[in-house]
Design a protein around this motif. Structure first.
Motif, PDB file in Angstrom:
ATOM      1  N   VAL A  89      12.748 -19.847 -34.626  1.00 28.92           N
ATOM      2  CA  VAL A  89      13.939 -20.504 -34.184  1.00 28.92           C
ATOM      3  C   VAL A  89      14.996 -20.841 -35.344  1.00 28.92           C
ATOM      4  O   VAL A  89      14.456 -20.887 -36.731  1.00 28.92           O
ATOM      5  CB  VAL A  89      13.554 -21.974 -33.726  1.00 28.92           C
ATOM      6  N   ASP A  90      16.197 -20.723 -35.167  1.00 29.90           N
ATOM      7  CA  ASP A  90      17.092 -20.942 -36.473  1.00 29.90           C
ATOM      8  C   ASP A  90      17.055 -22.520 -36.741  1.00 29.90           C
ATOM      9  O   ASP A  90      17.479 -23.289 -35.955  1.00 29.90           O
ATOM     10  CB  ASP A  90      18.522 -20.607 -36.029  1.00 29.90           C
ATOM     11  N   VAL A  91      16.484 -22.869 -37.865  1.00 30.29           N
ATOM     12  CA  VAL A  91      16.305 -24.077 -38.363  1.00 30.29           C
ATOM     13  C   VAL A  91      17.301 -24.545 -39.240  1.00 30.29           C
ATOM     14  O   VAL A  91      17.517 -23.899 -40.467  1.00 30.29           O
ATOM     15  CB  VAL A  91      15.020 -24.617 -38.559  1.00 30.29           C
ATOM     16  N   ALA A  92      18.028 -25.562 -39.095  1.00 33.62           N
ATOM     17  CA  ALA A  92      19.112 -26.075 -40.270  1.00 33.62           C
ATOM     18  C   ALA A  92      18.826 -27.425 -40.723  1.00 33.62           C
ATOM     19  O   ALA A  92      17.857 -28.064 -40.094  1.00 33.62           O
ATOM     20  CB  ALA A  92      20.515 -26.259 -39.812  1.00 33.62           C
ATOM     21  N   LEU A  93      19.178 -28.002 -41.753  1.00 32.15           N
ATOM     22  CA  LEU A  93      19.080 -29.426 -42.194  1.00 32.15           C
ATOM     23  C   LEU A  93      20.232 -30.038 -42.583  1.00 32.15           C
ATOM     24  O   LEU A  93      21.485 -29.373 -42.886  1.00 32.15           O
ATOM     25  CB  LEU A  93      18.149 -29.453 -43.493  1.00 32.15           C
ATOM     26  N   ALA A  94      20.279 -31.421 -42.079  1.00 33.20           N
ATOM     27  CA  ALA A  94      21.640 -32.101 -42.585  1.00 33.20           C
ATOM     28  C   ALA A  94      21.428 -33.424 -42.437  1.00 33.20           C
ATOM     29  O   ALA A  94      20.146 -34.137 -42.360  1.00 33.20           O
ATOM     30  CB  ALA A  94      22.580 -31.871 -41.354  1.00 33.20           C
TER      31      ALA A  94
END
Length: 370
Positions: free
Chosen positions: A314-319
């Motif tokens: 999965v493409d995982v981002a953080l914010a």
């Protein structure tokens, strides 16, 4: 034209696939490969544009030179989920949660009331200070949502102020059902998808890039799957990209809905079934799973399992989800630390998620390259 040579970079993170390919092969460092690391590096910038990147020993001459004396250089952080246009605070709510009161989304209405009563100048000054704080911590790109107005005029005002600070704005009229519509939910959905959305689009193509919805059946204040679908499909017909708050408080339809409709991002992803993970993996390249661990830290909730998502492809981002109630922090470095400590990410994965992948969720390419 003035060229500027920056030297003394002990470790340069480029996020450049060409640099990453140079680290491929048996025995290579996975972190170097993911981040496209260049050691003992230099960069040449001419009139604000990167002209050259590589080993310092090969660097060309330039008009000016700055020696960073062995520091690391990384791309600017991309904070792809924030709620910066608000007034007031919810310190009492935080104290209650530390005493065991569960979060259910109801406190958002407190922020709505305070924001509605604030002047344009007051809101503008608050956003300016928050963005300055972000920049001081390395964030160079930020997304800002509306969602603390929940009337036509107040949502337009929030987006107008947000646009003064970023082109990455999101219409979140479907944050919660406001108090005046508490017993008329269908009427509020009709307002959001009708006159409110029409006013947003009529205000100009740059007013909002995305529409978002808090899809959370476990909250009496947020929206169920059918309501969320109606809102997202209306936004898509109006030409807006899609973002979703999903699966924060418990299992729900948000992730599946986001993947089905091709949302750019589905955010929180705290409670996921195997089917949810499979859907996100199948949507790789279209839908990013954006994790917001500052929320779990601030609400004493279970953290999302980033390791499970990454291992599934999965493409995982953080914010940050910087907001007055569930994460009053603008610190991407803090988010990265939580991701490594509590979400199962390596330092390289967390840095990549906070730069390259978070940028991808906004349609951007965040790398250090010519």
């Amino acid at each position: 034209m003035t060229s500027h040579l920056i030297t003394g970079i002990a470790e340069l993170t480029t996020n450049d696939p060409k640099r990453s390919a140079a680290h491929s092969g048996p025995g290579s460092n996975p972190g170097d490969r993911l981040l496209g690391i260049v050691r003992d590096a230099a960069v040449v910038v001419t009139d604000g544009v990167i002209e050259w990147v590589g080993p310092e020993v090969l660097a060309p001459d330039a008009d000016r030179r700055t020696d960073l004396e062995g520091r690391a250089v990384i791309p600017g952080f991309v904070d792809s989920h924030t709620h910066l246009v608000f007034a007031g605070d919810r310190a009492a709510e935080f104290a209650a949660r530390m005493s065991g009161t569960a979060y259910d989304g109801g406190g958002i209405r407190v922020s709505v009331e305070a924001t509605r009563h604030a002047s344009d100048d007051e809101l503008r000054a608050l956003v300016r200070d928050r963005v300055a704080e972000m920049r001081a911590q390395g964030t160079t790109t930020v997304e800002i949502k509306s969602g603390y107005g929940l009337t036509i005029d107040d949502e337009l005002r929030a987006l107008r102020i947000a646009r003064e600070f970023t082109p990455h704005t999101t219409f979140l009229g479907a944050h919660v059902v406001p108090a005046e519509y508490a017993h008329r939910r269908a009427a509020y959905v009709e307002l959001v998808t009708g006159p409110m959305l029409a006013a947003i689009t009529a205000a100009g193509p740059g007013t909002a890039a995305y529409i978002d919805v808090f899809c959370e059946p476990h909250s009496a204040h947020a929206f169920d799957g059918d309501e969320a679908r109606t809102i997202l499909e209306a936004g898509r017909r109006a030409g807006l990209g899609l973002r979703v708050h999903g699966n924060q408080l418990g299992p729900g339809p948000g992730v599946q809905l986001a993947c089905e409709l091709g949302a750019a991002s589905v955010d929180h992803c705290t409670h996921l079934s195997d089917d949810d993970v499979e859907a996100l993996a199948a949507a790789r390249g279209t839908t990013v799973a954006t994790l917001l661990p500052g929320v779990e830290f601030s609400t004493r909730s279970p953290y999302p399992d980033a390791r499970r998502l990454l291992d599934a492809g999965v493409d995982v981002a953080l914010a940050t989800d910087c907001n007055p109630g569930t994460c009053y922090s603008s610190s991407m470095p803090f988010v990265i630390a939580l991701a490594v400590r509590d979400l199962g990410m390596t330092p390289a994965e967390a840095l990549h998620a906070a730069t390259a992948v978070s940028a991808r969720s906004l349609g951007l390419d965040r790398r250090v390259a010519v």
